[in-house]
Enzyme design. Structure first.
Site, PDB file in Angstrom:
ATOM      1  N   LYS A 177       0.864  -1.185   0.000  1.00 19.36           N
ATOM      2  CA  LYS A 177       0.000   0.000   0.000  1.00 19.36           C
ATOM      3  C   LYS A 177       0.899   1.233   0.000  1.00 19.36           C
ATOM      4  O   LYS A 177       1.485   1.601   1.015  1.00 19.36           O
ATOM      5  CB  LYS A 177      -0.895   0.029   1.249  1.00 19.36           C
ATOM      6  CG  LYS A 177      -1.967   1.093   1.108  1.00 19.36           C
ATOM      7  CD  LYS A 177      -2.183   1.924   2.364  1.00 19.36           C
ATOM      8  CE  LYS A 177      -1.343   3.147   2.494  1.00 19.36           C
ATOM      9  NZ  LYS A 177      -1.576   4.258   1.559  1.00 19.36           N
ATOM     10  N   GLU A 252      10.577   2.257  10.000  1.00 28.87           N
ATOM     11  CA  GLU A 252      11.622   3.259   9.762  1.00 28.87           C
ATOM     12  C   GLU A 252      10.929   4.611   9.706  1.00 28.87           C
ATOM     13  O   GLU A 252      10.052   4.824   8.868  1.00 28.87           O
ATOM     14  CB  GLU A 252      12.384   2.958   8.468  1.00 28.87           C
ATOM     15  CG  GLU A 252      13.263   1.719   8.570  1.00 28.87           C
ATOM     16  CD  GLU A 252      14.255   1.723   9.740  1.00 28.87           C
ATOM     17  OE1 GLU A 252      14.660   2.812  10.195  1.00 28.87           O
ATOM     18  OE2 GLU A 252      14.594   0.630  10.228  1.00 28.87           O
ATOM     19  N   CYS A 286      14.292  11.438   4.987  1.00 31.62           N
ATOM     20  CA  CYS A 286      14.405  11.139   6.415  1.00 31.62           C
ATOM     21  C   CYS A 286      15.830  11.406   6.890  1.00 31.62           C
ATOM     22  O   CYS A 286      16.060  11.645   8.067  1.00 31.62           O
ATOM     23  CB  CYS A 286      14.010   9.704   6.680  1.00 31.62           C
ATOM     24  SG  CYS A 286      14.960   8.558   5.706  1.00 31.62           S
ATOM     25  N   GLU A 385      10.929  17.066  13.721  1.00 28.18           N
ATOM     26  CA  GLU A 385      11.206  16.893  12.295  1.00 28.18           C
ATOM     27  C   GLU A 385      10.310  17.835  11.483  1.00 28.18           C
ATOM     28  O   GLU A 385       9.096  17.869  11.681  1.00 28.18           O
ATOM     29  CB  GLU A 385      10.918  15.445  11.887  1.00 28.18           C
ATOM     30  CG  GLU A 385      11.260  15.185  10.440  1.00 28.18           C
ATOM     31  CD  GLU A 385      10.926  13.766  10.002  1.00 28.18           C
ATOM     32  OE1 GLU A 385       9.801  13.318  10.274  1.00 28.18           O
ATOM     33  OE2 GLU A 385      11.786  13.119   9.382  1.00 28.18           O
TER      34      GLU A 385
END
Ligand SMILES: NC(=O)c1ccc[n+]([C@@H]2O[C@H](COP(=O)([O-])OP(=O)(O)OC[C@H]3O[C@@H](n4cnc5c(N)ncnc54)[C@H](O)[C@@H]3O)[C@@H](O)[C@H]2O)c1
Ligand SMILES: O=CCCC(=O)C(=O)O
Length: 483
Positions: A177, A252, A286, A385
């Site tokens: 997905k 992750e 990331c 972040e």
């Protein structure tokens, strides 16, 4: 203008419309009025069908030799390579990164497929001396079964492939997905796998909302392992769902990656790497550099050189020649970046450059490359972040202070230091809490043959890519044989 197509789910070897009859538009973040394609807005019955076909096929797939499975991946790699330009263009138009970056990523997808094809011929166990001199003891590995793959939009080719290729080579079947923002690009990867002749049911694609299809995969009793890349908020939810039913999971997630620039650094190298690591892909990696921790002896010189380079950055549609930085991938991401910039100002950071939406680009989700000065460790822009083109400059006196600041966040994905001093390098390697540490190189940039993953809240402490992938996608079986 390219034709606007509708992309179907791929279930049990058939391109299939969702049971809902509904589709969702995937749009161009450089021009929100341009539709790249329509993808299926699937529901749980579609997912259930995909999981059943993956489950039904898995026993046959695992019986093939690693070499046979590898040959399918090699074929898929050649097909992807032959479609590299077209798929890279789709990626740029769907997600916004510049075309050269998208081409590089697609080439990386080809290389990952070839690397894991080779895994089909490598060793999967050890012979271990038994205490019984007449026995043979060894380990082998078995696939988990059906793997649910949930992926983000920022690396629309590399991340799906670096999860699916190892899952498949070790004998698992897959239901993927992808993020809706880049579901057209993912459908094209699946086309390559389908054209390579993978047996029906080995790979299945179901597009749709994360809260429905993603959560459905995490909850599904016939999904034996979930591999997820994305935000911490969603990752934690998936981990809890998988844990609750005893499934294996791999997460992750985010980063808040620092670079340290020491007094003895080559400032030209450090500036180039900060620019590339922090602002390429509009800061949506990331591994992107977010905090730039500079020793006081070179702070002003570094800042001046950096600003000079940042001012040269051309922002615009990544399909156009001469554009260095594209848009944010979606409107929500643009709003998030702008709100962090606002917060940075409110909390006392000095906005040195950028911070606004560039003029004349109002149809897209563009933001200027942004640099903050006088950032301190307690500010939100130094802790959370942002996932956008925002650099926070922080001044320190010593390398010890720099390391303390670098480690003072909940994340631990990647980190760099720029220095000529071997002592600084070794201290950094030993003391930096990050899964990827790089010396005199930018914080982004992952090599497919090496383990990749984070410490602290950046990961579930698992590793992807390279040979490390075998740890997630297989279980070890210890065998004791006595004649
Ligand atoms: N560590 C890494 O390797 C890595 C790599 C790329 C991106 N990221 C992280 O990803 C984030 C940005 O990507 P994003 O916005 O696509 O992340 P996201 O978490 O919003 O979405 C990731 C995927 O999860 C799905 N999803 C959303 N809600 C879900 C739910 N309730 N249950 C199951 N699945 C659900 C989404 O549809 C998408 O496919 C950033 O935080 C970034 O750091 C991490
Ligand atoms: O976004 C996460 C992956 C980062 C990556 O692949 C890279 O930095 O090259």
């Amino acid at each position: 203008m390219a034709e606007v197509c509708t992309y179907l789910n791929y279930i049990n070897g058939q391109w299939t419309a969702s049971s809902t009859g509904e589709v969702e538009a995937s749009i161009n973040p450089a021009n929100k009025h341009e539709i790249i394609g329509y993808v299926q807005k699937s529901a749980l019955p579609d997912l259930n069908q995909a999981v059943s076909s993956a489950k039904a096929m898995q026993k046959k797939w695992k019986k093939l030799s690693g070499n046979e499975r590898g040959n399918y991946l090699l074929k898929a790699a050649s097909i992807l390579e032959s479609r590299l330009d077209e798929i890279a263009e789709t990626m740029t138009r769907e997600m916004g990164k510049t075309l050269p970056e998208a081409k590089g990523e697609t080439a990386r997808g080809v290389a990952i497929l070839r690397y894991y094809a080779g895994e089909g011929l490598r060793s999967i166990g050890d012979v271990i001396p038994s205490t019984d001199s007449e026995a043979l003891m060894f380990t082998t590995r078995v696939p988990l079964g059906v793997i649910g793959v949930i992926t983000p939009w920022n690396f629309p080719v590399a991340i799906p492939i670096w999860k699916m290729a190892p899952a498949l080579i070790y004998g698992n079947t897959v239901v993927i997905k992808p993020a809706t923002e880049t579901a057209v690009t993912c459908a094209k990867i699946i086309e390559c796998l389908a054209e390579a002749g993978l047996p029906a049911g080995v790979v299945n694609l179901v597009t749709g909302a994360g809260s429905v299809i993603g959560q459905g995969l995490a909850d599904h009793p016939d999904v034996n392992g979930i591999t997820f890349t994305g935000s911490n908020e969603v990752g934690k939810r998936i981990g809890q769902a998988a844990l609750a039913r005893g499934a294996k999971y791999q997460l992750e997630m985010g980063g808040k990656n620092p670079v340290i620039v020491a007094n003895d650094a080559d400032l030209n190298v450090a500036v180039e790497a900060t620019l590339s690591g922090g602002l390429r892909s509009t800061g949506q990696k990331c591994t992107a550099t977010s905090r730039v921790i500079v020793q006081s002896g070179v702070y002003d010189a570094f800042k001046e050189k950096l600003l000079q380079k940042v001012k040269e950055i051309t922002v615009g549609d990544g399909m156009k020649d001469g554009i260095w930085m594209g848009p944010c991938a979606n409107e929500g991401q643009l709003r998030t970046v702008l709100s962090y910039i606002e917060k940075g100002i409110q909390e006392g950071g000095t906005l040195l450059y950028g911070g606004r939406q560039p003029q004349g680009l109002g149809n897209g989700f563009f933001v200027e490359p942004t640099v903050f000065d006088n950032v301190t460790g307690n500010m939100t822009i130094a802790q959370e972040e942002i996932f956008g083109p925002v650099l926070a400059l922080m001044k320190v006196e010593t390398i010890e202070e720099a390391l303390q600041l670098a480690n003072d966040v909940v994340f631990g994905l990647s980190a760099s230091i720029f220095t000529a001093n071997i002592g600084n390098m070794l201290t950094f390697i030993n003391e930096m809490d990050a899964g990827l540490v790089r010396i005199n190189a930018e914080s982004a940039g992952v090599e497919l043959q090496a383990p990749f993953g984070g410490m602290k809240q950046s990961s579930s402490h698992s590793r992807e890519q390279g040979r490390a992938a075998i740890e997630f996608f297989t279980s070890v079986k210890t065998v004791f044989v006595k004649a």
